[in-house]
Design an enzyme around this catalytic site. Sequence first.
Site, PDB file in Angstrom:
ATOM      1  N   ARG A 249       0.834  -1.205   0.000  1.00 59.60           N
ATOM      2  CA  ARG A 249       0.000   0.000   0.000  1.00 59.60           C
ATOM      3  C   ARG A 249       0.862   1.247   0.000  1.00 59.60           C
ATOM      4  O   ARG A 249       1.870   1.323   0.697  1.00 59.60           O
ATOM      5  CB  ARG A 249      -0.907   0.035   1.240  1.00 59.60           C
ATOM      6  CG  ARG A 249      -1.866   1.239   1.236  1.00 59.60           C
ATOM      7  CD  ARG A 249      -2.507   1.456   2.600  1.00 59.60           C
ATOM      8  NE  ARG A 249      -1.540   1.832   3.616  1.00 59.60           N
ATOM      9  CZ  ARG A 249      -1.009   3.059   3.760  1.00 59.60           C
ATOM     10  NH1 ARG A 249      -1.337   4.021   2.919  1.00 59.60           N
ATOM     11  NH2 ARG A 249      -0.156   3.319   4.726  1.00 59.60           N
ATOM     12  N   VAL A 250       0.474   2.207  -0.821  1.00 60.52           N
ATOM     13  CA  VAL A 250       1.029   3.558  -0.761  1.00 60.52           C
ATOM     14  C   VAL A 250      -0.156   4.511  -0.622  1.00 60.52           C
ATOM     15  O   VAL A 250      -1.293   4.148  -0.924  1.00 60.52           O
ATOM     16  CB  VAL A 250       1.888   3.916  -2.002  1.00 60.52           C
ATOM     17  CG1 VAL A 250       3.181   3.115  -2.014  1.00 60.52           C
ATOM     18  CG2 VAL A 250       1.122   3.722  -3.284  1.00 60.52           C
ATOM     19  N   SER A 251       0.120   5.733  -0.182  1.00 57.61           N
ATOM     20  CA  SER A 251      -0.965   6.663   0.137  1.00 57.61           C
ATOM     21  C   SER A 251      -1.568   7.378  -1.061  1.00 57.61           C
ATOM     22  O   SER A 251      -2.715   7.783  -1.026  1.00 57.61           O
ATOM     23  CB  SER A 251      -0.467   7.713   1.135  1.00 57.61           C
ATOM     24  OG  SER A 251      -0.123   7.075   2.342  1.00 57.61           O
ATOM     25  N   SER A 252      -0.799   7.544  -2.136  1.00 54.69           N
ATOM     26  CA  SER A 252      -1.343   8.293  -3.271  1.00 54.69           C
ATOM     27  C   SER A 252      -0.949   7.646  -4.595  1.00 54.69           C
ATOM     28  O   SER A 252       0.013   6.880  -4.674  1.00 54.69           O
ATOM     29  CB  SER A 252      -0.873   9.748  -3.231  1.00 54.69           C
ATOM     30  OG  SER A 252       0.523   9.813  -3.332  1.00 54.69           O
TER      31      SER A 252
ATOM     32  N   GLN B 287       2.708   7.688  -5.990  1.00 54.04           N
ATOM     33  CA  GLN B 287       3.790   7.011  -5.273  1.00 54.04           C
ATOM     34  C   GLN B 287       4.059   5.648  -5.899  1.00 54.04           C
ATOM     35  O   GLN B 287       3.167   5.018  -6.456  1.00 54.04           O
ATOM     36  CB  GLN B 287       3.441   6.856  -3.793  1.00 54.04           C
ATOM     37  CG  GLN B 287       3.456   8.180  -3.045  1.00 54.04           C
ATOM     38  CD  GLN B 287       3.080   7.997  -1.583  1.00 54.04           C
ATOM     39  OE1 GLN B 287       2.133   7.299  -1.265  1.00 54.04           O
ATOM     40  NE2 GLN B 287       3.826   8.644  -0.702  1.00 54.04           N
TER      41      GLN B 287
END
Length: 187
Positions: free
Chosen positions: A8-11, A14
């Site tokens: 998982r990345v936030s945006s 990324q």
Amino acid sequence: MVNVGYIRVSSADQNTARQLDGVQLDKVFTEKVSGASTDREQLHAMFDYVREGDTVHVHEISRLARSLIDLNTLVHDLNKKGVTIIFHQERMTFSPDREQDPLQQLMFNMLASFAQFERQIIKHRQVEGIAKAKERGVYMGRKKTIDDSAIIEAMSKDGASFRKVAKELGVSLSTVQRAVKKQGSTI
């Protein structure tokens, strides 16, 4: 036994390439969404996919969640299903078939608290930045996608309802309600 990766990345801009690089995985669940909530499509899909005896690999604790409560709940629920979870960066393994080492549990809780603290600091800085930008007249919020007058016009038609107009114009229900309220109309 299946080795499952959760990345998982936030945006959206990324890159996920560094996470779990070199780890042999049978199935990978990847998403580009904030970890502030556990209401994530791929997290749920991963949870539904894993079975007793499987191992979930996560690059680091903050990739799974940004809340101490959420992290503890997720690890507990995975272990309860008979699933082992490995956090590679922290070199921590939580297995359902053995009692957790109290020191490891303490370290996990401390690291989870730091992840939660980091998220709160980011939010605080964001709020401060927006306030400063507003003071300078730089930040005006998101541009409207539709003019309020178009909403009012659509609402004045026969058989119009908030939901119908929202669907017709491709906006949210709250956008229609807000425009009508601002107009002072009881259409």
